[in-house]
Design an enzyme around this catalytic site. Structure first.
Site, PDB file in Angstrom:
ATOM      1  N   ARG A   1      -3.972  -2.347   5.342  1.00 32.50           N
ATOM      2  CA  ARG A   1      -2.536  -2.042   5.174  1.00 32.50           C
ATOM      3  C   ARG A   1      -2.072  -1.435   6.482  1.00 32.50           C
ATOM      4  O   ARG A   1      -2.590  -0.405   6.929  1.00 32.50           O
ATOM      5  CB  ARG A   1      -2.327  -1.054   4.021  1.00 32.50           C
ATOM      6  CG  ARG A   1      -0.919  -0.492   3.999  1.00 32.50           C
ATOM      7  CD  ARG A   1      -0.586   0.248   2.738  1.00 32.50           C
ATOM      8  NE  ARG A   1      -0.358  -0.680   1.649  1.00 32.50           N
ATOM      9  CZ  ARG A   1       0.228  -0.366   0.499  1.00 32.50           C
ATOM     10  NH1 ARG A   1       0.654   0.875   0.300  1.00 32.50           N
ATOM     11  NH2 ARG A   1       0.399  -1.259  -0.445  1.00 32.50           N
TER      12      ARG A   1
ATOM     13  N   HIS B   1       3.793  -8.745   1.686  1.00 30.83           N
ATOM     14  CA  HIS B   1       2.955  -8.014   0.726  1.00 30.83           C
ATOM     15  C   HIS B   1       2.373  -9.042  -0.267  1.00 30.83           C
ATOM     16  O   HIS B   1       2.724  -9.052  -1.450  1.00 30.83           O
ATOM     17  CB  HIS B   1       3.799  -6.952   0.003  1.00 30.83           C
ATOM     18  CG  HIS B   1       3.000  -5.896  -0.692  1.00 30.83           C
ATOM     19  ND1 HIS B   1       1.614  -5.862  -0.686  1.00 30.83           N
ATOM     20  CD2 HIS B   1       3.385  -4.821  -1.451  1.00 30.83           C
ATOM     21  CE1 HIS B   1       1.198  -4.821  -1.385  1.00 30.83           C
ATOM     22  NE2 HIS B   1       2.246  -4.177  -1.857  1.00 30.83           N
TER      23      HIS B   1
ATOM     24  N   GLN C   1       0.746  -8.136  -3.771  1.00 29.54           N
ATOM     25  CA  GLN C   1       1.703  -7.713  -4.803  1.00 29.54           C
ATOM     26  C   GLN C   1       2.350  -8.935  -5.458  1.00 29.54           C
ATOM     27  O   GLN C   1       2.483  -8.996  -6.683  1.00 29.54           O
ATOM     28  CB  GLN C   1       2.785  -6.821  -4.170  1.00 29.54           C
ATOM     29  CG  GLN C   1       3.782  -6.297  -5.183  1.00 29.54           C
ATOM     30  CD  GLN C   1       3.166  -5.289  -6.148  1.00 29.54           C
ATOM     31  OE1 GLN C   1       2.562  -4.325  -5.722  1.00 29.54           O
ATOM     32  NE2 GLN C   1       3.298  -5.525  -7.452  1.00 29.54           N
TER      33      GLN C   1
ATOM     34  N   ASP D   1      13.077  -3.113  -5.167  1.00 30.91           N
ATOM     35  CA  ASP D   1      12.099  -2.317  -4.417  1.00 30.91           C
ATOM     36  C   ASP D   1      12.847  -1.106  -3.864  1.00 30.91           C
ATOM     37  O   ASP D   1      14.090  -1.070  -3.876  1.00 30.91           O
ATOM     38  CB  ASP D   1      11.551  -3.198  -3.277  1.00 30.91           C
ATOM     39  CG  ASP D   1      10.329  -2.621  -2.579  1.00 30.91           C
ATOM     40  OD1 ASP D   1       9.873  -1.521  -2.951  1.00 30.91           O
ATOM     41  OD2 ASP D   1       9.831  -3.278  -1.641  1.00 30.91           O
TER      42      ASP D   1
ATOM     43  N   CYS E   1       7.604  -3.316  -7.679  1.00 29.74           N
ATOM     44  CA  CYS E   1       6.208  -3.173  -7.207  1.00 29.74           C
ATOM     45  C   CYS E   1       5.728  -1.730  -7.288  1.00 29.74           C
ATOM     46  O   CYS E   1       4.523  -1.495  -7.288  1.00 29.74           O
ATOM     47  CB  CYS E   1       6.083  -3.716  -5.795  1.00 29.74           C
ATOM     48  SG  CYS E   1       7.061  -2.836  -4.562  1.00 29.74           S
TER      49      CYS E   1
ATOM     50  N   ARG F   1      -2.432  -5.889 -10.487  1.00 31.42           N
ATOM     51  CA  ARG F   1      -2.962  -5.854  -9.116  1.00 31.42           C
ATOM     52  C   ARG F   1      -4.481  -5.942  -9.177  1.00 31.42           C
ATOM     53  O   ARG F   1      -5.115  -6.641  -8.385  1.00 31.42           O
ATOM     54  CB  ARG F   1      -2.542  -4.555  -8.399  1.00 31.42           C
ATOM     55  CG  ARG F   1      -1.061  -4.398  -8.118  1.00 31.42           C
ATOM     56  CD  ARG F   1      -0.576  -5.361  -7.047  1.00 31.42           C
ATOM     57  NE  ARG F   1      -1.298  -5.209  -5.786  1.00 31.42           N
ATOM     58  CZ  ARG F   1      -1.033  -4.292  -4.847  1.00 31.42           C
ATOM     59  NH1 ARG F   1      -0.019  -3.462  -5.006  1.00 31.42           N
ATOM     60  NH2 ARG F   1      -1.735  -4.224  -3.718  1.00 31.42           N
TER      61      ARG F   1
HETATM   62  N1  NVA Z   1       8.599  -2.448   0.492  1.00 25.60           N
HETATM   63  C1  NVA Z   1       7.783  -1.307   0.171  1.00 25.60           C
HETATM   64  C2  NVA Z   1       6.675  -1.694  -0.756  1.00 25.60           C
HETATM   65  C3  NVA Z   1       5.791  -0.554  -1.174  1.00 25.60           C
HETATM   66  C4  NVA Z   1       4.662  -1.000  -2.026  1.00 25.60           C
HETATM   67  C5  NVA Z   1       7.219  -0.701   1.448  1.00 25.60           C
HETATM   68  O1  NVA Z   1       6.825  -1.458   2.338  1.00 25.60           O
HETATM   69  O2  NVA Z   1       7.180   0.520   1.562  1.00 25.60           O
HETATM   70  N1   CP Z   2       2.941  -1.549  -4.894  1.00 24.81           N
HETATM   71  C1   CP Z   2       2.077  -1.021  -4.015  1.00 24.81           C
HETATM   72  O1   CP Z   2       1.570  -1.688  -3.098  1.00 24.81           O
HETATM   73  O2   CP Z   2       1.804   0.279  -4.262  1.00 24.81           O
HETATM   74  P1   CP Z   2       1.027   1.298  -3.310  1.00 24.81           P
HETATM   75  O3   CP Z   2       1.899   1.533  -2.118  1.00 24.81           O
HETATM   76  O4   CP Z   2       0.849   2.533  -4.155  1.00 24.81           O
HETATM   77  O5   CP Z   2      -0.287   0.690  -2.920  1.00 24.81           O
END
Ligand code: NVA
Ligand code: CP
Length: 316
Positions: A110, A137, A140, A226, A266, A294
């Protein structure tokens, strides 16, 4: 255990790194693997395999689902963050990739820019999974599509409405729509629109942009949203709060969708911002199934990347 297969390494950096047929295969395996989990049937095809997880941004679901999933499949996990590894002290990503991938079977990352994960994968001897970047992502969306199919059998021909900015989730939804044959409705305030340069190769009938979020929800089978501010964009928080004030998925917006429409997010969610408490905690919301899925979807993904197709089918 180092991968011994002669087949080329498969990475999952974007959803469309899988073909439609492979995606269907993984979704089918997710259902089988979930069923085993629910019936307490041990399934440990990744015995002796090691997953390294590298987090350069915070996480709850991604960490727990990958970590629990790998243990449940008989493997082990190593958890690294920028701050507790040499990544935080400027070790080049290429060197990190060369080293980590000599010791483990699979890597999940990540991070910020997609180019970072692409660079890593170029130097990796093992499959690399995108656990979220600024651009995509895919894990997800794999879980989200699986959740939709679980509740409504098929996503083909359906309308998925996105209320929110052009972020990692929305661009990945568009890839899913192109691969799986559904339509994606998008609505965001001015300044937060989709970038046509990032939609090259996506047929124009796959997605439609709406200025009015209520119109975007018209006839939707699934409404999803989101956070207004994704990780890494925190300095835009105040401007986004103002711009997105009318882009809250509340009961009024949901009433424009089909009566049996589902709601997904998500997570993490901010009730009273991108979604009302009534919607996220209401009868159309499947967010807890979505979060749980997930686990099952990623177990199927890890199985596919490490063991290939177990049913002897091929991509044709
Ligand atoms: N769009 C959000 C998703 C978090 C799981 C982010 O990137 O923070
Ligand atoms: N939805 C998601 O990816 O959650 P986290 O940021 O908690 O991993």
């Amino acid at each position: 255990m180092e991968q011994t297969t002669a087949t080329p390494i498969r990475h999952f950096l974007r959803l469309d790194d899988l073909s439609a047929s492979e995606l269907h295969y993984v979704l089918k395996r997710a259902a089988i693997i979930k069923d085993k989990f629910k019936r307490y049937i041990p399934y440990r095809p990744l015995h002796d395999r090691t997953l390294a997880m590298v987090f350069e941004k915070a996480s709850t679901r991604t960490r727990v689902s990958f970590e629990a999933g790998m243990y449940q499949m008989g493997g082990v996990v190593i958890h690294l963050t920028t701050n507790d590894s040499q990544l935080g002290r400027s070790e080049p990503i290429e060197d990190t990739a060369r080293v980590i991938s000599r010791m483990v079977d699979l890597v999940m990352i990540r991070t910020f820019g997609q180019e970072r994960i692409e660079q890593f994968s170029e130097y990796s001897r093992v499959p690399v999974i995108n656990g979220l970047t600024n651009e995509f992502h895919p894990c997800q969306i794999l879980a989200d599509v699986f959740t939709y199919i679980e509740h409504r059998q098929s996503i083909q021909g359906k309308v998925v409405t996105w209320i929110g900015d052009a972020n990692n989730m929305s661009y990945t939804w568009i890839q899913a729509a192109a691969l799986l044959g559904f339509t994606f409705h998008f609505s965001a305030p001015p300044g937060y629109q989709l970038d046509p340069a990032r939609l090259e190769g996506i047929p124009s009938h796959v997605y439609k942009s709406f200025d009015d979020p209520a119109q975007a929800c018209e006839g939707a089978d699934l409404v999803t949203t989101d956070v207004w501010t994704s990780m890494g964009y925190e300095e835009e928080n105040e401007a986004r709060r103002k711009a997105f004030a009318n882009w809250c998925v509340d009961e009024r917006l949901m009433s424009r969708a089909k009566p049996d429409a589902l709601f997904m997010h998500c997570l993490p969610a901010h009730r009273g911002e991108e979604v009302s408490a009534g919607v996220i905690d209401g009868p159309q919301s499947v967010v807890w199934d979505e979060a749980e899925n997930r686990l099952h979807a990623q177990k199927a993904l890890m199985e596919f990347l490490l063991l290939g197709r177990l049913d002897g089918s091929s991509d044709d």
